[in-house]
Design an enzyme around this catalytic site. Structure first.
Site, PDB file in Angstrom:
ATOM      1  N   ASP A 293      24.469  39.702  32.453  1.00  0.00           N
ATOM      2  CA  ASP A 293      23.457  39.037  33.288  1.00  0.00           C
ATOM      3  C   ASP A 293      24.080  38.400  34.528  1.00  0.00           C
ATOM      4  O   ASP A 293      23.500  37.484  35.113  1.00  0.00           O
ATOM      5  CB  ASP A 293      22.709  37.976  32.474  1.00  0.00           C
ATOM      6  CG  ASP A 293      23.633  36.876  31.959  1.00  0.00           C
ATOM      7  OD1 ASP A 293      24.866  37.066  31.991  1.00  0.00           O
ATOM      8  OD2 ASP A 293      23.133  35.823  31.519  1.00  0.00           O
ATOM      9  N   ASP A 371      32.669  29.119  23.620  1.00  0.00           N
ATOM     10  CA  ASP A 371      32.958  28.514  24.917  1.00  0.00           C
ATOM     11  C   ASP A 371      33.178  27.007  24.811  1.00  0.00           C
ATOM     12  O   ASP A 371      34.049  26.454  25.506  1.00  0.00           O
ATOM     13  CB  ASP A 371      31.851  28.836  25.932  1.00  0.00           C
ATOM     14  CG  ASP A 371      30.459  28.557  25.395  1.00  0.00           C
ATOM     15  OD1 ASP A 371      30.309  28.321  24.183  1.00  0.00           O
ATOM     16  OD2 ASP A 371      29.515  28.558  26.200  1.00  0.00           O
TER      17      ASP A 371
END
Length: 527
Positions: A293, A371
């Protein structure tokens, strides 16, 4: 309970020999005391010279009296009756008393644990089961990694010439070339993570449009989710793109409270598998990560080409990112697209890492939220990343696992660079730690300090950079919200900070939101 039972057993054993004492007879009225002769008994309330206790039990008499007699509330009359019966019946009576004690304690313990701790035990068993599942899953992943490493070592022994042929394999190990597999030194491959977005074409089209050299920058798409339509779209690019598909599509066991976040567990599994393929099977030394994306800037490849030598040379760097979390229009200097910074915050969203870093991380790769995990002090270990003033990536993925978190308030306003900067021809040594700490950090604390209100209203009579000081968490959050910055912390680090300093552009000047000069480091409690 155990000490009292042992002591009671000892008492019974000694009572069987009580006949040896001249003080005992069938007509003897017995009363136990608590250790003091000719004083009032604490249990029975009368004064006796208790030769049985003194003679048989010694220092333990007081504990026996309090622990056995008081807990059962025996009366003097009960004891008198016990020892007034004929000798041949005495041991039977004592045995019945002992059995009574055991029954009472057993019943009490059973009721206590079955009723009082029933729910706690169920929760404990559930947690143990989840822990066992997690351990088994980790062992499975570790075994896969070990097999990947073994395959890599075996192939490396047979390799001679590095060759990368685009192939599509849905196996545990992606076969790059059947004959030879060697080092891919000098190449900067782009690894695109895909799932079920058919809009992956927007990402791939830009990558192919701006890629200066197909051999230098091979594009490899790793697809999860087993989505056929997306896979067909990727295959339609032919030899320009290499497709590999994550083979493990099994369900993932997650804690009940995190069921709605299962997607994060699948993403972490996909990342671990794909990076193993890139470093242990393809044998690349460096990888640039992009998600499906993301749209890239015209100088995306040039940016990583120019910063790659810094990542190899400076051990205090552990990544190069194309992203600026505070890179919204109005917060960046659009006239200085060449400007780069160091940051203690891991930005992600288009980033480069080395095999050495992956060798450090893959053995402890998390099951989810990779993350945030990578931003923890235990992984960061005081190292920094390079980030740009103006982002070289921009996300268009409002719909996804994160359900558009931050998208409406921040992400959709990020400025994507549109001017090409020849980074590979520039001197970027100012970003090396020994130079950066001296020049940049030193210059920050030479800047005049101002208040937010004066900055907002442009009531500053001089030109040039300024500094706003914060000392507490709530002070930082208040100022950053007013300025339009992202105000959250990860691993104790504010977004885009270096040594606590967050630099941005505001009212036509550079502004440093900085801690006091005697700053002592990040506080994990601020996250």
């Amino acid at each position: 309970m155990a000490p009292i039972v042992r002591q009671t057993s000892e008492m019974l054993r000694k009572l069987t020999e009580i006949r040896r004492y001249s003080i005992f007879s069938d007509s003897f009225t017995f009363a136990c005391c608590c250790g003091l002769v000719n004083t009032t008994c604490q249990c029975l309330g009368e004064a006796y010279e208790c030769k049985v206790c003194v003679g048989l039990f010694g220092a333990q008499k007081t504990e026996l009296c309090k622990g056995v007699l008081r807990s059962l509330t025996w009366s003097r009359q009960a004891f008198t009756h016990l020892f007034a019966i004929p000798a041949n019946m005495r041991l039977k009576q004592v045995a019945l008393v002992f059995i009574f004690i055991i029954l009472v304690w057993t019943t009490a313990v059973y009721l206590f644990f079955s009723d009082g701790f029933g729910e706690s035990k169920k929760r404990l068993y559930n947690q143990l089961s989840k822990l066992e599942d997690g351990i088994q899953e980790q062992f499975r992943l570790n075994n896969e990694m070990i097999q990947d490493t073994k395959q890599f070592l075996l192939k490396k022994q047979k390799s001679s010439t590095p060759v990368l042929e685009p192939t599509v394999q849905k196996q545990n190990h992606v076969q790059v070339d059947k004959e030879t597999q060697g080092s891919q030194e000098g190449k900067l491959p782009v690894l695109v993570f895909a799932c079920n977005r058919v809009s992956v074409t927007r990402c791939l089209d830009r990558l192919l449009q701006y890629r200066p050299d197909a051999d230098k920058f091979p594009i490899i798409v790793s697809q999860d989710c087993d989505h056929d339509e997306t896979a067909e779209i990727i295959r339609s690019y032919g030899p320009q793109v290499t497709l590999m598909q994550q083979p493990d599509q099994s369900d993932i066991q997650v804690p009940p409270k995190e069921k709605k976040f299962k997607g994060y567990f699948k993403i972490a599994r996909h990342y671990g598998w794909a990076l193993n393929q890139m470093f242990f099977n393809f044998n690349f030394s460096t990888v640039i990560i992009v998600e499906d994306d993301l749209e890239i800037a015209p100088d995306f490849f040039e940016y990583f080409l120019g910063t790659h030598p810094l990542l190899q040379k400076d051990p205090t760097l552990w990544c190069v990112s194309a992203w600026n979390d505070n890179g919204k229009e109005g917060l960046v200097d659009t006239e200085r697209p060449e400007l780069l910074y160091r940051t203690d915050f891991f930005p992600g969203l288009g980033w480069m890492l080395t095999r050495n870093l992956w060798l450090e991380l893959y053995t402890k790769w998390p099951r989810s939220y990779w993350d945030d995990w990578i931003r923890e002090p235990a992984q960061r270990r005081g190292r920094s990343c390079i980030r740009p003033e103006i982002s070289r990536t921009k996300t268009f993925g409002k719909i996804g696992v994160s359900n558009g978190m931050y998208f409406e308030k921040h992400l959709k306003f990020i400025k994507l660079n549109d001017k090409f900067v020849p980074f590979s021809k520039m001197n970027l040594s100012y970003l090396l730690k020994e130079n950066y700490d001296k020049d940049f950090v030193g210059s920050v604390y030479k800047c005049p300090t101002v208040k937010y209100d004066d900055l907002r209203d442009n009531h500053i009579s001089f030109d040039g950079p300024v500094r706003i000081t914060y000392r507490k968490l709530n002070e930082y959050k208040l100022i950053s919200k007013k300025l339009g910055l992202m105000d959250d912390f990860r691993g104790g680090v504010p977004r885009m900070a270096y040594k606590g300093i967050v630099t941005f552009y505001y009212q036509a000047r550079t502004v440093h939101l900085a801690p006091s000069a005697n700053w002592e480091g990040y506080q994990l409690s601020w996250s």
